[in-house]
Design an enzyme around this catalytic site. Sequence first.
Site, PDB file in Angstrom:
ATOM      1  N   ASP A 337       0.858  -1.192   0.000  1.00  0.00           N
ATOM      2  CA  ASP A 337       0.000   0.000   0.000  1.00  0.00           C
ATOM      3  C   ASP A 337       0.893   1.240   0.000  1.00  0.00           C
ATOM      4  O   ASP A 337       2.109   1.139   0.217  1.00  0.00           O
ATOM      5  CB  ASP A 337      -0.858  -0.047   1.279  1.00  0.00           C
ATOM      6  CG  ASP A 337      -1.928   1.034   1.316  1.00  0.00           C
ATOM      7  OD1 ASP A 337      -2.314   1.532   0.237  1.00  0.00           O
ATOM      8  OD2 ASP A 337      -2.377   1.381   2.431  1.00  0.00           O
ATOM      9  N   GLU A 340       2.843   4.983  -3.909  1.00  0.00           N
ATOM     10  CA  GLU A 340       2.902   5.955  -5.029  1.00  0.00           C
ATOM     11  C   GLU A 340       4.254   6.651  -5.098  1.00  0.00           C
ATOM     12  O   GLU A 340       4.642   6.994  -6.218  1.00  0.00           O
ATOM     13  CB  GLU A 340       1.756   6.963  -4.877  1.00  0.00           C
ATOM     14  CG  GLU A 340       0.381   6.347  -5.094  1.00  0.00           C
ATOM     15  CD  GLU A 340      -0.066   5.437  -3.962  1.00  0.00           C
ATOM     16  OE1 GLU A 340       0.373   5.662  -2.824  1.00  0.00           O
ATOM     17  OE2 GLU A 340      -0.823   4.501  -4.221  1.00  0.00           O
ATOM     18  N   ASP A 418      -9.023   3.902  -2.903  1.00  0.00           N
ATOM     19  CA  ASP A 418      -9.981   4.339  -1.891  1.00  0.00           C
ATOM     20  C   ASP A 418     -11.220   4.949  -2.516  1.00  0.00           C
ATOM     21  O   ASP A 418     -11.347   6.167  -2.653  1.00  0.00           O
ATOM     22  CB  ASP A 418      -9.307   5.347  -0.949  1.00  0.00           C
ATOM     23  CG  ASP A 418      -8.179   4.690  -0.164  1.00  0.00           C
ATOM     24  OD1 ASP A 418      -8.102   3.446  -0.153  1.00  0.00           O
ATOM     25  OD2 ASP A 418      -7.374   5.425   0.430  1.00  0.00           O
TER      26      ASP A 418
HETATM   27  O1  MIG Z   1      -3.685   6.107   4.482  1.00  0.00           O
HETATM   28  O2  MIG Z   1      -3.759   0.845   5.511  1.00  0.00           O
HETATM   29  O3  MIG Z   1      -5.870   2.357   0.158  1.00  0.00           O
HETATM   30  O4  MIG Z   1      -7.000   0.186   1.458  1.00  0.00           O
HETATM   31  O5  MIG Z   1      -7.038   0.246   4.263  1.00  0.00           O
HETATM   32  C1  MIG Z   1      -4.516   4.996   4.344  1.00  0.00           C
HETATM   33  C2  MIG Z   1      -4.891   1.618   5.648  1.00  0.00           C
HETATM   34  C3  MIG Z   1      -3.707   3.745   4.175  1.00  0.00           C
HETATM   35  C4  MIG Z   1      -4.904   3.114   2.194  1.00  0.00           C
HETATM   36  C5  MIG Z   1      -5.422   1.949   1.419  1.00  0.00           C
HETATM   37  C6  MIG Z   1      -6.512   1.276   2.183  1.00  0.00           C
HETATM   38  C7  MIG Z   1      -5.997   0.828   3.523  1.00  0.00           C
HETATM   39  C8  MIG Z   1      -5.446   2.031   4.281  1.00  0.00           C
HETATM   40  N1  MIG Z   1      -4.418   2.673   3.494  1.00  0.00           N
END
Ligand code: MIG
Length: 983
Positions: A337, A340, A418
């Site tokens: 996650d 980017e 999201d």
């Molecule tokens: O700043 O890990 O897109 O699926 O649950 C949020 C927490 C960080 C973003 C992801 C989301 C995930 C969440 N993450």
Amino acid sequence: MAAETARDMVWARVLEDGVFRFDASEAARAAAGPSLSFADPRRREAPRNGADTPAVVPAFEVAAEGAQKVVVKLPPGTSFYGTGEASGPLERTGKRVFTWNTDAWGFGPGTTSLYQSHPWVLAILPDGKALGVLADTTRRCEIDLRQESTIKFSAPSAYPVITFGPFNTPADVMMSLSHAIGTVSMPPKWSLGYHQCRWSYDSSEKVLKVVRTFREKDIPCDVVWMDIDYMDGFRCFTFDSIRFPDPKSMVDDLHSIGCKAIWMLDPGIKKEEGYFVYDSGSKSDVWIQKADGSPFVGEVWPGDCVFPDYTSEKTRAWWASLVKDFISNGVDGIWNDMNEPAVFKTTTKTMPESNIHRGDADIGGVQNHSYYHNVYGMLMARSTYKGMEMGNAAKRPFVLTRAGFIGSQRYAATWTGDNLSNWEHLHMSLPMVLQLGLSGQPLSGPDIGGFAGNATPKLFGRWMGVGALFPFSRGHTETGSIDHEPWSFGEECEEVCRLALLRRYRLLPHIYTLFYHSHTKGIPVAAPVFFADPQDPELRKVETSFLLGPLLVCASTLPNKGAHECAHKLPKGIWLPFDFADSHPDLPVLYLQGGAILPVGLPIKHVGEASLEDDLSLIITLNENGKAEGVLFEDAGDGYAFTRGDYLLTYYIAELHSSVVTVKVLKSEGSWKRPKRNLKINILLGGGAMISTDGVDGEEIHLTMPSESEVSSLVATSEFEHKKRMEMIQPIPDIEEPSGQEDAELSKIPVDLKSGDWFLKIVPWIGGRIISMAHLPSDSQWLHSRIEINGYEEYSGTEYRSAGCTEEYKVIRRYLEQSGEEESICMEGDIGGGLVLQRQISILKDNPKIVQIDSSIQARSVGAGSGGFSRLVCLRVHPTFTLLHPTEVVVAFTAINGSKQEISPEAGEIAFEGDLRPNGEWMLVDKCVGLSLVNRFNPREVSKCFVHWGTGDVNMELWSEERPVSNETPLRICHQYEVRQTS
Ligand code: MIG
């Protein structure tokens, strides 16, 4: 200035027949960096032999600084797809996308940069032939499809353009593309089951409880996910010792009931001496550097973080070895996650573009962040994949990545980020999954039920209905939302989820076969309906239906209409509806194409329950000539034995001869022995009716077709029964206000104001806010448009969200352009104490370039004791604008005292009063696209101007003076917006 033009353009045959590489010039060719999209970058460099010549030739334009524009003109009537992960309609004419991987929480249909970058366009020509165009650059690239039948790419430095085709079909283009960028790695079969996630199931007990509930309730599920909270203080590769004291034994328990576990790993590594990952990374010198050569530190979940520089093999190997050790805790898959990479508390939401990556020479060498930004996520996924391989070579790695680049399907699946729990996002999830498929990534799906906000039972059930048929099927929701498990929304919804998921599991033999094809040939798993007939222009915008091979899934994304009540445009030829005796008003409708045989399995609860010996069924639709064929791929479901021939690929055929249908194996491939198993044959007749018989798989099976009149009576009976069933079943009740006001708000429909240059969306039920302000000629969406937050709003006080103001506004006047008036809306909200905030929004009739917002705080029933007149109020105009290019924007104006001001994001927060106020006009300048949003106002009405730069957005506020109001002395601010071209 076009320093180099078409004259200098060079082209070469590459890869295979019909594929060509173009460069702006010999010099540009030499200057272009190595390919990161190609599985084997050398294939882009090596000319091939051949006599074919390109049918479509791009035109190049190179600016003095090396920025390169490419235009591909195609015949009128061409339809565009691809562009990777992008929101908005499936057919992409009229759109513009900027490839710049962005943490895009709460994105909308107009957002121009999401989490992944695919500088790739698939064009379907008017005659149904298809062409693919790849701008092979990792840099920020504008893909401009606003002009009909014209593709424009532009990026800041030289890059080659690769054209694929025109070929006969879009599938041919996708296969050819996959010869360049590779195909999806073969997913383990369990990963095609249903996944249950949430942010976060935050203890071993909770995780086990959720999975056991699936088993108790007979709802299929194969995987449970651990979001960031499993970690010890968000430190990657650690476990919270209280909530997850023994992950290995938790996973053993999960495995014993047939469930896998996937764990999150983010790229941000806590900067903390003594933390083993930080220490070993620092020792190995793996961190991304600032321009001055010291490690870059940015804030993410754990606080101050450093970031592994995955552009070097050394760092990837370091990361992979951490992953390898991590796997031994019982990790079946990894979720990458925030890659980017997302960085908190920055205007750009990411790291500075001046950061330094010490990349290996073969991928581009040492470069700044702007060069590698878009491939960072893919390289992280690649090294995570590698680590999983090292951890267990006998298993297929499973990695899910949020950020990606064209080609990342080689290492990871993806999801669409999201999204929001609303109907618009349910709808968008279909074209988004399809679009990713058309960009080389077949393994994707949305957060079923929506990530942000709370779903309603109806929304959740519908989303599961169609989500269960997406290639990657996972329910997920953000922290703080209500429960979003299949049983969280009442009995009816639970039943729909059960039916939807059992359906998926029956179809798994087929879905798995599609993945085998996708892996071996590069065709998408879920494809748009026009794949069935690319010549039919009416199919090209269909986006609520999709194909899984010959299986057509028709969904509805309308709250008040089930799929069975919608008219679905079917491709030409025979398409017969069918179900598993599971039709339901909240599930999609299924059709099987004439000439197809669909293999289906048993309604199992998890993949491990299936065995090769299990009964198998074939669902068959004969074509006009009484024939059908289908294929089934079977193997161990994991590992690599299939690459050594250890599998069974069966081609079934059915043929009708003088009213007898013979079904048999035409040929098979692979060294697996066909087990003795029952094979049920079902021949669809129409209207859901079918005739069936049983036989032994591998042997010839015969079935006598009923007479024509028998067929029509069977069809009529089945249609009648089906109708009766649909009337009897209780659809999921449409509770619009299940749990708090927010959901109700989300389901309301904004008021559109469309006229002249502008298209505005206004939500009277949320403070009368404007949530979207699109300037049509430039296709720019200025406002930061999330339905619950930001956009254009006004306060009746100096406090953020001033107390006492009702959220719900009444629409008191509405003029439409058609009635000869200017397009306008007037709304009023009660702010308490006998005061109202009135706001009139108009697109001026005599100057359609201008949006005017005229607001006032007025006294309505202010008398003794009402508190109205004595209350100090301030009218505060508070618009939030999106920064498309956060590093290239400023707020500019000339102050009343004559000084010129340019405020850039580094300023943070700054107020202008007195002589320092703008002289009646200030503007938001986007230097990258050459557009300014001009905001004009009357300085007599505005006592303070306030700029607040946020993360990817900016507020430009106008404050009135603060004083009491009476009937005679309302507070007012009248101001205007206009977009101006700046060079
Ligand atoms: O700043 O890990 O897109 O699926 O649950 C949020 C927490 C960080 C973003 C992801 C989301 C995930 C969440 N993450």
